[in-house]
Design a protein around this motif. Structure first.
Motif, mmCIF file in Angstrom:
data_model
loop_
_atom_site.group_PDB
_atom_site.id
_atom_site.type_symbol
_atom_site.label_atom_id
_atom_site.label_comp_id
_atom_site.label_asym_id
_atom_site.label_seq_id
_atom_site.Cartn_x
_atom_site.Cartn_y
_atom_site.Cartn_z
ATOM 1 N N LYS A 192 0.830 -1.211 0.000
ATOM 2 C CA LYS A 192 0.000 0.000 0.000
ATOM 3 C C LYS A 192 0.862 1.257 0.000
ATOM 4 O O LYS A 192 0.571 2.214 -0.699
ATOM 5 N N ILE A 193 1.926 1.227 0.783
ATOM 6 C CA ILE A 193 2.819 2.385 0.864
ATOM 7 C C ILE A 193 3.534 2.595 -0.466
ATOM 8 O O ILE A 193 3.651 3.728 -0.947
ATOM 9 N N LYS A 194 3.994 1.513 -1.090
ATOM 10 C CA LYS A 194 4.661 1.627 -2.389
ATOM 11 C C LYS A 194 3.706 2.164 -3.451
ATOM 12 O O LYS A 194 4.077 3.001 -4.269
ATOM 13 N N THR A 195 2.469 1.690 -3.442
ATOM 14 C CA THR A 195 1.473 2.164 -4.399
ATOM 15 C C THR A 195 1.166 3.634 -4.168
ATOM 16 O O THR A 195 1.073 4.418 -5.112
ATOM 17 N N TRP A 196 1.037 4.014 -2.903
ATOM 18 C CA TRP A 196 0.762 5.407 -2.568
ATOM 19 C C TRP A 196 1.906 6.310 -3.038
ATOM 20 O O TRP A 196 1.676 7.361 -3.635
ATOM 21 N N ALA A 197 3.143 5.897 -2.790
ATOM 22 C CA ALA A 197 4.306 6.683 -3.201
ATOM 23 C C ALA A 197 4.385 6.788 -4.725
ATOM 24 O O ALA A 197 4.707 7.843 -5.266
ATOM 25 N N ARG A 198 4.083 5.694 -5.419
ATOM 26 C CA ARG A 198 4.110 5.715 -6.890
ATOM 27 C C ARG A 198 3.046 6.659 -7.437
ATOM 28 O O ARG A 198 3.298 7.416 -8.373
ATOM 29 N N ASN A 199 1.848 6.628 -6.850
ATOM 30 C CA ASN A 199 0.782 7.534 -7.278
ATOM 31 C C ASN A 199 1.144 8.986 -6.989
ATOM 32 O O ASN A 199 0.849 9.875 -7.783
ATOM 33 N N LEU A 200 1.789 9.215 -5.858
ATOM 34 C CA LEU A 200 2.219 10.561 -5.511
ATOM 35 C C LEU A 200 3.205 11.080 -6.555
ATOM 36 O O LEU A 200 3.080 12.202 -7.049
ATOM 37 N N LYS A 201 4.167 10.244 -6.904
ATOM 38 C CA LYS A 201 5.155 10.607 -7.923
ATOM 39 C C LYS A 201 4.472 10.868 -9.265
ATOM 40 O O LYS A 201 4.790 11.830 -9.966
ATOM 41 N N LYS A 202 3.518 10.024 -9.611
ATOM 42 C CA LYS A 202 2.787 10.183 -10.869
ATOM 43 C C LYS A 202 2.081 11.535 -10.909
ATOM 44 O O LYS A 202 2.137 12.255 -11.912
ATOM 45 N N TYR A 203 1.439 11.919 -9.802
ATOM 46 C CA TYR A 203 0.704 13.173 -9.802
ATOM 47 C C TYR A 203 1.611 14.399 -9.760
ATOM 48 O O TYR A 203 1.223 15.477 -10.212
ATOM 49 N N VAL A 204 2.820 14.245 -9.284
ATOM 50 C CA VAL A 204 3.780 15.350 -9.402
ATOM 51 C C VAL A 204 4.101 15.559 -10.880
ATOM 52 O O VAL A 204 4.157 16.687 -11.363
ATOM 53 N N TYR A 205 4.258 14.472 -11.622
ATOM 54 C CA TYR A 205 4.485 14.576 -13.066
ATOM 55 C C TYR A 205 3.246 15.127 -13.779
ATOM 56 O O TYR A 205 3.371 15.902 -14.726
ATOM 57 N N ILE A 259 2.556 15.009 4.504
ATOM 58 C CA ILE A 259 1.352 15.847 4.566
ATOM 59 C C ILE A 259 1.385 17.011 3.582
ATOM 60 O O ILE A 259 0.454 17.199 2.802
ATOM 61 N N ILE A 260 2.439 17.807 3.594
ATOM 62 C CA ILE A 260 2.470 19.036 2.804
ATOM 63 C C ILE A 260 2.428 18.757 1.301
ATOM 64 O O ILE A 260 1.643 19.360 0.578
ATOM 65 N N VAL A 261 3.268 17.847 0.827
ATOM 66 C CA VAL A 261 3.306 17.556 -0.615
ATOM 67 C C VAL A 261 1.978 16.972 -1.110
ATOM 68 O O VAL A 261 1.402 17.479 -2.080
ATOM 69 N N PRO A 262 1.431 15.926 -0.451
ATOM 70 C CA PRO A 262 0.139 15.402 -0.925
ATOM 71 C C PRO A 262 -0.995 16.434 -0.858
ATOM 72 O O PRO A 262 -1.841 16.488 -1.745
ATOM 73 N N LEU A 263 -0.984 17.270 0.189
ATOM 74 C CA LEU A 263 -2.007 18.308 0.297
ATOM 75 C C LEU A 263 -1.864 19.325 -0.835
ATOM 76 O O LEU A 263 -2.852 19.737 -1.444
#
Length: 126
Positions: free
Chosen positions: A3-16, A63-67
């Protein structure tokens, strides 16, 4: 752990996604400014709260980056997000391009800030 790996990958994707959205002419100027700040902060090695501070150091990454990403996505039209998601997926498969000029400029910028700050501190100490 998955779950953490998927969350981090999605976070990276949305930064792109935000990176591509910033360049899109359909995005309002205020969203571009906010998006540029979020992307710059996400890619910057400098944090508001340094990572070596226990617990609080990783607070900005959690918190800050995802928000910031969530708020920026709300400002961008859905059609743009959809187009940029496709580009981000493609970029993640191919690997991100390296822009040595921008990297050099960022290092020079932070170097100048560091030198200026050091000089100010030494002037204060004298």
């Amino acid at each position: 752990m998955n779950k953490i790996k998927t969350w981090a990958r999605n976070l990276k994707k949305y930064v792109y996604v935000l990176y591509f959205a910033y360049k899109d002419p359909r995005v309002p100027w205020y969203a571009k400014v906010f998006t540029a700040c979020v992307v710059a902060y996400a890619f910057s090695p400098i944090d508001f709260i340094p990572d070596f501070i226990p617990v609080l150091g990783y607070l900005d990454d959690i918190i800050i980056v995802p928000l910031g990403i969530k708020l920026a996505l709300k400002m961008i039209p859905n059609a743009v997000i959809k187009d940029c998601e496709e580009k981000a997926e493609e970029l993640m498969v191919k690997g991100k391009p390296k822009n040595w000029l921008v990297g050099t400029l960022i290092i020079i910028f932070w170097g100048i800030i560091l030198i200026w700050g050091s000089m100010a501190i030494f002037q204060y100490i004298k």
